[in-house]
Design a protein around this motif. Structure first.
Motif, short mmCIF file in Angstrom:
data_model
loop_
_atom_site.label_atom_id
_atom_site.label_comp_id
_atom_site.label_asym_id
_atom_site.label_seq_id
_atom_site.Cartn_x
_atom_site.Cartn_y
_atom_site.Cartn_z
N TRP A 124 18.57 31.33 -50.84
CA TRP A 124 18.03 32.05 -49.67
C TRP A 124 18.44 31.38 -48.36
O TRP A 124 18.58 32.03 -47.34
CB TRP A 124 16.51 32.14 -49.76
N LYS A 125 18.68 30.07 -48.43
CA LYS A 125 19.15 29.39 -47.22
C LYS A 125 20.64 29.65 -47.00
O LYS A 125 21.08 29.84 -45.86
CB LYS A 125 18.92 27.88 -47.35
N ASP A 126 21.39 29.67 -48.09
CA ASP A 126 22.82 29.90 -47.96
C ASP A 126 23.13 31.30 -47.46
O ASP A 126 24.21 31.53 -46.89
CB ASP A 126 23.52 29.67 -49.30
N ALA A 127 22.21 32.25 -47.69
CA ALA A 127 22.45 33.61 -47.20
C ALA A 127 22.48 33.66 -45.68
O ALA A 127 23.16 34.50 -45.08
CB ALA A 127 21.38 34.55 -47.74
N TYR A 150 22.75 30.54 -43.56
CA TYR A 150 23.77 29.57 -43.18
C TYR A 150 24.07 28.67 -44.37
O TYR A 150 23.17 28.06 -44.96
CB TYR A 150 23.30 28.72 -41.99
N ASN A 151 25.34 28.59 -44.71
CA ASN A 151 25.80 27.75 -45.81
C ASN A 151 26.47 26.51 -45.23
O ASN A 151 27.57 26.60 -44.65
CB ASN A 151 26.78 28.52 -46.70
N PRO A 152 25.83 25.32 -45.33
CA PRO A 152 26.42 24.12 -44.73
C PRO A 152 27.70 23.67 -45.42
O PRO A 152 28.52 22.99 -44.81
CB PRO A 152 25.30 23.09 -44.88
N ARG A 153 27.88 24.03 -46.69
CA ARG A 153 29.07 23.59 -47.39
C ARG A 153 30.32 24.32 -46.90
O ARG A 153 31.37 23.73 -46.74
CB ARG A 153 28.90 23.80 -48.92
N THR A 154 30.17 25.66 -46.68
CA THR A 154 31.33 26.46 -46.23
C THR A 154 31.31 26.74 -44.73
O THR A 154 32.30 27.23 -44.19
CB THR A 154 31.35 27.79 -46.98
N GLY A 155 30.17 26.46 -44.07
CA GLY A 155 30.06 26.74 -42.64
C GLY A 155 29.93 28.22 -42.33
O GLY A 155 30.23 28.65 -41.21
N GLU A 156 29.48 29.06 -43.27
CA GLU A 156 29.34 30.51 -43.08
C GLU A 156 27.96 30.83 -42.54
O GLU A 156 26.96 30.28 -43.00
CB GLU A 156 29.57 31.24 -44.40
N PHE A 157 27.93 31.73 -41.59
CA PHE A 157 26.68 32.24 -41.04
C PHE A 157 26.59 33.74 -41.33
O PHE A 157 27.47 34.50 -40.93
CB PHE A 157 26.61 31.99 -39.53
N MET A 158 25.56 34.12 -42.06
CA MET A 158 25.37 35.51 -42.49
C MET A 158 26.59 36.01 -43.26
O MET A 158 27.04 37.15 -43.11
CB MET A 158 25.10 36.42 -41.29
N GLY A 159 27.12 35.14 -44.10
CA GLY A 159 28.23 35.53 -44.96
C GLY A 159 29.59 35.51 -44.30
O GLY A 159 30.58 35.90 -44.93
N ARG A 160 29.69 35.09 -43.02
CA ARG A 160 30.97 35.07 -42.32
C ARG A 160 31.16 33.73 -41.63
O ARG A 160 30.20 33.15 -41.13
CB ARG A 160 31.08 36.20 -41.29
N THR A 161 32.40 33.33 -41.54
CA THR A 161 32.72 32.12 -40.79
C THR A 161 32.78 32.45 -39.30
O THR A 161 32.78 33.64 -38.90
CB THR A 161 34.06 31.55 -41.26
N ALA A 162 32.87 31.41 -38.49
CA ALA A 162 32.94 31.62 -37.04
C ALA A 162 34.18 32.40 -36.65
O ALA A 162 34.15 33.27 -35.77
CB ALA A 162 32.91 30.26 -36.33
N ARG A 163 35.28 32.15 -37.31
CA ARG A 163 36.51 32.88 -37.02
C ARG A 163 36.39 34.35 -37.39
O ARG A 163 36.83 35.24 -36.65
CB ARG A 163 37.67 32.24 -37.79
N SER A 164 35.75 34.60 -38.55
CA SER A 164 35.56 35.99 -38.97
C SER A 164 34.66 36.74 -38.00
O SER A 164 34.93 37.89 -37.64
CB SER A 164 34.97 36.03 -40.38
N TRP A 165 33.57 36.09 -37.56
CA TRP A 165 32.69 36.73 -36.58
C TRP A 165 33.42 36.99 -35.27
O TRP A 165 33.24 38.03 -34.64
CB TRP A 165 31.47 35.85 -36.32
N GLY A 166 34.22 36.07 -34.84
CA GLY A 166 34.96 36.27 -33.60
C GLY A 166 35.93 37.43 -33.67
O GLY A 166 36.03 38.23 -32.74
N LEU A 167 36.62 37.58 -34.80
CA LEU A 167 37.58 38.68 -34.95
C LEU A 167 36.89 40.03 -34.98
O LEU A 167 37.36 41.00 -34.36
CB LEU A 167 38.40 38.47 -36.23
N ILE A 168 35.78 40.12 -35.73
CA ILE A 168 35.11 41.43 -35.82
C ILE A 168 34.46 41.82 -34.51
O ILE A 168 34.47 43.00 -34.11
CB ILE A 168 34.09 41.43 -36.99
#
Length: 323
Positions: free
Chosen positions: A64-67, A69-87
């Motif tokens: 439930w925490k990884d959903a 923010y996942n500290p291992r992959t750096g994903e927030f709400m299932g997306r990385t910062a780069r993915s969020w920036g592109l969308i």
């Protein structure tokens, strides 16, 4: 002497027996090797199972925490910062394009509109007729005629046709269109109240209702740019076997072409539309009997026989006078 060594040689050859020596040597060597090979495999399997169980437990606790923010992959709400920036960049460009297209089409549309013409004009090309008093059935008693609201409606309608007001307007050429397309200020043609004579309310303030000869004012709806062909006039008939005597003001119920075209409320704010007064010359035989009258605009290209619209170029009303 030669035979003695030959007899001594077979004895040592018979004494060694390799088979009984091999069997006891094989048993102790094979058993410990198999046990050594089997024990590490079982331990490794157990260790792996324990590790998997621990990972499964940890995964359940942290899912439930990884959903979020996942500290291992750096994903927030299932997306990385780069993915969020592109969308976000995609949607920013997409909606900016839509907004630009919307404002461009609105600007082009506004350039094609005329401020003097209504933007939501849904009027028909052929006008309808309306009457005053505004009632489908006009019923009154001769003795009480001055008390009825019919007379008040006629007075209010003809206030703007007073001669003192109309004298400020222009004298136009009779029988010709007053075209003013290139003029910023549109002139207004005179239509004096006195031209209605007995139905003007000046000499007879009851408009003939006290005498049992009521006046009905008929006018056309305003249509921007309308220029009727021919010489339009109002003609009324009673739906009965014998004809009903009537008088028209102005004479012959004419709607002169000098009052056309109409340029709209903004360009033509003081416009005065022509009206026709019809006086029903009822007799005592006509009292207490409902008279059905139909009036049409004739003598032009204006339509007056559309079965789907009974007010298009015509109007029907009923009159009943009692003593």
């Amino acid at each position: 002497m030669s035979s003695s060594p030959q007899q001594a040689n077979p004895k040592p050859n018979k004494e060694p027996n390799p088979e009984p020596n091999k069997e006891p040597n094989k048993e102790p060597s094979t058993q410990p090797k198999e046990e050594l090979k089997e024990e590490p495999k079982e331990k490794k399997k157990e260790e792996r199972n324990e590790e998997r169980k621990e990972e499964a437990k940890d995964g359940k606790k942290e899912s439930w925490k990884d959903a979020i923010y996942n500290p291992r992959t750096g994903e927030f709400m299932g997306r990385t910062a780069r993915s969020w920036g592109l969308i976000l960049l995609f949607y920013l460009v997409f909606y900016a394009f839509l907004a630009g297209m919307f404002f461009l089409t609105m600007w082009v549309m506004l350039q094609t509109l005329d401020e003097n013409v209504p933007r939501c004009q849904d009027r028909v090309a052929h006008p309808g007729l309306v009457i005053r008093p505004h009632a489908a059935e006009i019923s009154f008693n001769r003795s009480d005629a001055p008390k009825y609201e019919y007379i008040q409606q006629l007075h209010e309608l003809l206030q703007r046709y007073n001669d003192s007001i109309q004298e400020r307007n222009d004298l136009c050429l009779v029988g010709e269109y007053t075209e003013q397309d290139d003029e910023s200020v549109k002139k207004v043609c005179q239509f004096k109240r006195s031209t209605l004579r007995q139905c003007s309310g000046l000499s007879d303030t009851s408009f003939g209702y006290a005498e049992g000869k009521p006046c009905i004012i008929i006018k056309m709806n305003r249509v921007i740019g309308l220029k009727p062909r021919g010489d339009p006039y109002i003609n009324c008939t009673a739906k009965r076997d014998s004809p009903l005597q009537m008088r028209y003001f102005p004479s012959e119920g004419r709607l002169d072409k000098m009052f056309f075209p109409y340029y709209g409320k903004k360009a033509h704010p003081d416009y005065v539309q022509p009206v026709v007064a019809v006086q029903l010359l009822l007799t005592k035989e006509d009292y207490n009997v409902e008279q059905t009258v139909e009036c049409k605009v004739e003598g032009s290209d204006l339509r007056n026989n559309d079965d789907r619209d009974k007010f298009l170029g015509r109007v029907i009303f009923r009159v009943k006078v009692s003593e």
